[in-house]
Scaffold this active site. Structure first.
Site, PDB file in Angstrom:
ATOM      1  N   GLU A 139       0.850  -0.932   0.198  1.00  0.00           N
ATOM      2  CA  GLU A 139       0.007  -0.418  -0.179  1.00  0.00           C
ATOM      3  C   GLU A 139       0.756   0.961  -0.299  1.00  0.00           C
ATOM      4  OE1 GLU A 139      -3.676   1.254   2.175  1.00  0.00           O
ATOM      5  OE2 GLU A 139      -1.951   1.842   3.628  1.00  0.00           O
ATOM      6  N   ASN A 148       0.483  15.331   6.238  1.00  0.00           N
ATOM      7  CA  ASN A 148       0.916  13.875   6.890  1.00  0.00           C
ATOM      8  C   ASN A 148       1.182  14.582   8.498  1.00  0.00           C
ATOM      9  OD1 ASN A 148       2.626  11.827   7.501  1.00  0.00           O
ATOM     10  ND2 ASN A 148       4.121  13.278   7.732  1.00  0.00           N
TER      11      ASN A 148
HETATM   12  P1  0O2 Z   1      -0.676   1.775  10.508  1.00  0.00           P
HETATM   13  O1  0O2 Z   1       0.016   1.145  10.173  1.00  0.00           O
HETATM   14  O2  0O2 Z   1      -1.385   2.135  12.328  1.00  0.00           O
HETATM   15  O3  0O2 Z   1      -0.776   3.401   9.719  1.00  0.00           O
HETATM   16  P2  0O2 Z   1      -8.360   0.097   7.600  1.00  0.00           P
HETATM   17  O4  0O2 Z   1      -7.476  -0.638   7.306  1.00  0.00           O
HETATM   18  O5  0O2 Z   1     -10.083  -0.548   7.670  1.00  0.00           O
HETATM   19  O6  0O2 Z   1      -8.433   1.134   8.288  1.00  0.00           O
HETATM   20  P3  0O2 Z   1      -9.152  -0.295   4.222  1.00  0.00           P
HETATM   21  O7  0O2 Z   1      -9.633   0.533   3.822  1.00  0.00           O
HETATM   22  O8  0O2 Z   1      -8.307  -0.800   4.680  1.00  0.00           O
HETATM   23  O9  0O2 Z   1      -9.043   0.237   6.043  1.00  0.00           O
HETATM   24  O10 0O2 Z   1      -7.776   0.721   4.379  1.00  0.00           O
HETATM   25  P4  0O2 Z   1      -7.701   2.596   4.065  1.00  0.00           P
HETATM   26  O11 0O2 Z   1      -7.992   3.242   4.662  1.00  0.00           O
HETATM   27  O12 0O2 Z   1      -7.210   2.774   2.153  1.00  0.00           O
HETATM   28  O13 0O2 Z   1      -5.793   2.645   4.916  1.00  0.00           O
HETATM   29  C1  0O2 Z   1      -5.932   2.599   6.067  1.00  0.00           C
HETATM   30  C2  0O2 Z   1      -4.944   2.684   6.590  1.00  0.00           C
HETATM   31  O14 0O2 Z   1      -5.139   4.477   6.105  1.00  0.00           O
HETATM   32  C3  0O2 Z   1      -4.479   2.860   8.381  1.00  0.00           C
HETATM   33  O15 0O2 Z   1      -3.406   2.138   8.172  1.00  0.00           O
HETATM   34  C4  0O2 Z   1      -3.711   4.523   8.564  1.00  0.00           C
HETATM   35  O16 0O2 Z   1      -2.325   4.181   8.223  1.00  0.00           O
HETATM   36  C5  0O2 Z   1      -4.636   5.353   6.805  1.00  0.00           C
HETATM   37  N1  0O2 Z   1      -5.739   5.724   7.633  1.00  0.00           N
HETATM   38  C6  0O2 Z   1      -7.061   5.724   7.328  1.00  0.00           C
HETATM   39  N2  0O2 Z   1      -7.505   6.682   7.354  1.00  0.00           N
HETATM   40  C7  0O2 Z   1      -7.239   7.314   8.991  1.00  0.00           C
HETATM   41  C8  0O2 Z   1      -7.793   7.425   9.364  1.00  0.00           C
HETATM   42  O17 0O2 Z   1      -8.493   8.223  10.637  1.00  0.00           O
HETATM   43  N3  0O2 Z   1      -6.352   8.439  10.315  1.00  0.00           N
HETATM   44  C9  0O2 Z   1      -4.934   8.432  10.251  1.00  0.00           C
HETATM   45  N4  0O2 Z   1      -4.522   8.278  10.865  1.00  0.00           N
HETATM   46  N5  0O2 Z   1      -5.003   7.128   9.107  1.00  0.00           N
HETATM   47  C10 0O2 Z   1      -5.722   6.635   8.960  1.00  0.00           C
HETATM   48  P5  0O2 Z   1      -3.717   1.199  10.210  1.00  0.00           P
HETATM   49  O18 0O2 Z   1      -4.085   0.323   9.796  1.00  0.00           O
HETATM   50  O19 0O2 Z   1      -4.242   2.205  10.933  1.00  0.00           O
HETATM   51  O20 0O2 Z   1      -2.533   1.032  10.185  1.00  0.00           O
END
Ligand code: 0O2
Ligand code: 0O2
Length: 208
Positions: A139, A148
């Protein structure tokens, strides 16, 4: 068990390291010219095992399917100065022949309810390993410095409050997201000025 994880994650580690070199290389190439680099800086990480397990549990993904169902085990982030740079970077990624873009999620045109803005791309990336080629999901998140800043702060607050951020802080985060949007808009308006200044500054550095 530990060893199994290490074997599973090994191509992901390799992909992140390779892509850091490749994407930072693009920035270095732009630095040799007087053309503004659409890439400001690049980071990458392999998701920690505990986070992979938490997410699999939360989303009901069986562990033997995470390679296809969890798209961010390998995660890259490309930071840009201007919103227009993001679209330039996205097009560069679509044009590359070392990866295949599978999905695009535009949280800039469609801001998330939290206030989160970024452009996400899911790619299939081939890694050459001990047993030949393995294609894994990577990703790539592309965002401005302002996006950011907001996402980093919101992410740590989410962590602190285990996802239940108090209403008052949520409201402030929404206002901060709006302010980050305004900052991006203002910077886009004076983009020409900023870029001229940066060219002059880098010329000065070269002659020092
Ligand atoms: P990390 O490593 O802690 O960053 P989901 O994974 O269920 O949230 P989806 O649809 O699978 O959602 O993927 P999406 O939304 O394209 O990407 C998820 C990642 O985007 C998250 O990873 C975050 O890095 C970022 N992200 C998405 N929504 C938000 C938000 O509201 N706030 C912040 N700060 N980041 C967001 P993870 O899983 O949190 O991993
Ligand atoms: P330089 O000379 O500082 O540009 P590694 O892959 O080991 O090099 P690591 O440990 O994975 O790096 O760190 P991370 O968090 O991925 O950060 C990678 C690069 O992003 C580093 O640059 C950081 O200096 C840079 N970076 C992190 N945060 C910021 C920031 O807020 N602003 C700017 N401009 N850069 C940031 P390099 O390429 O390692 O070296």
């Amino acid at each position: 068990m530990e060893n199994q994880w290490e074997n599973f994650l090994s191509p992901y580690k390799q992909a992140v390291e390779e892509l850091k070199v490749k994407l930072r290389g693009i920035r270095s190439q732009f630095e040799l010219t007087e053309v503004h680099s659409p890439i400001e800086f690049v980071t990458g990480r392999v998701k920690p095992i505990a986070s992979i397990m938490d997410k699999a549990k939360r989303k009901g993904i069986p562990l033997n399917q995470i390679n296809e169902e969890m798209q961010d085990i390998a995660g890259m982030r490309i930071m840009c100065q201007f919103v227009d740079d993001i679209h330039h970077v996205v097009q560069m990624l679509r044009d590359r022949n070392d990866m295949e873009v599978l999905e695009e999620r535009d949280y800039i045109a469609h801001t998330k309810d939290s206030g989160y803005r970024s452009f996400h791309i899911v790619t299939r990336y081939p890694v050459q390993g001990m047993e030949g080629e393995e294609k894994i999901l990577v990703e790539i998140q592309i965002r401005t410095l302002a996006m950011n800043f907001w996402a980093t702060i919101e992410h740590s607050l989410n962590y602190k409050y285990s996802g239940n951020i108090p209403e008052e802080i949520k409201n402030r985060l929404h206002r901060a997201s709006e302010a980050a949007y305004q900052l991006d808009e203002e910077m886009s308006q004076i983009r020409g000025e900023i870029q001229e200044a940066q060219v002059i500054f880098s010329r000065k550095k070269d002659t020092e």
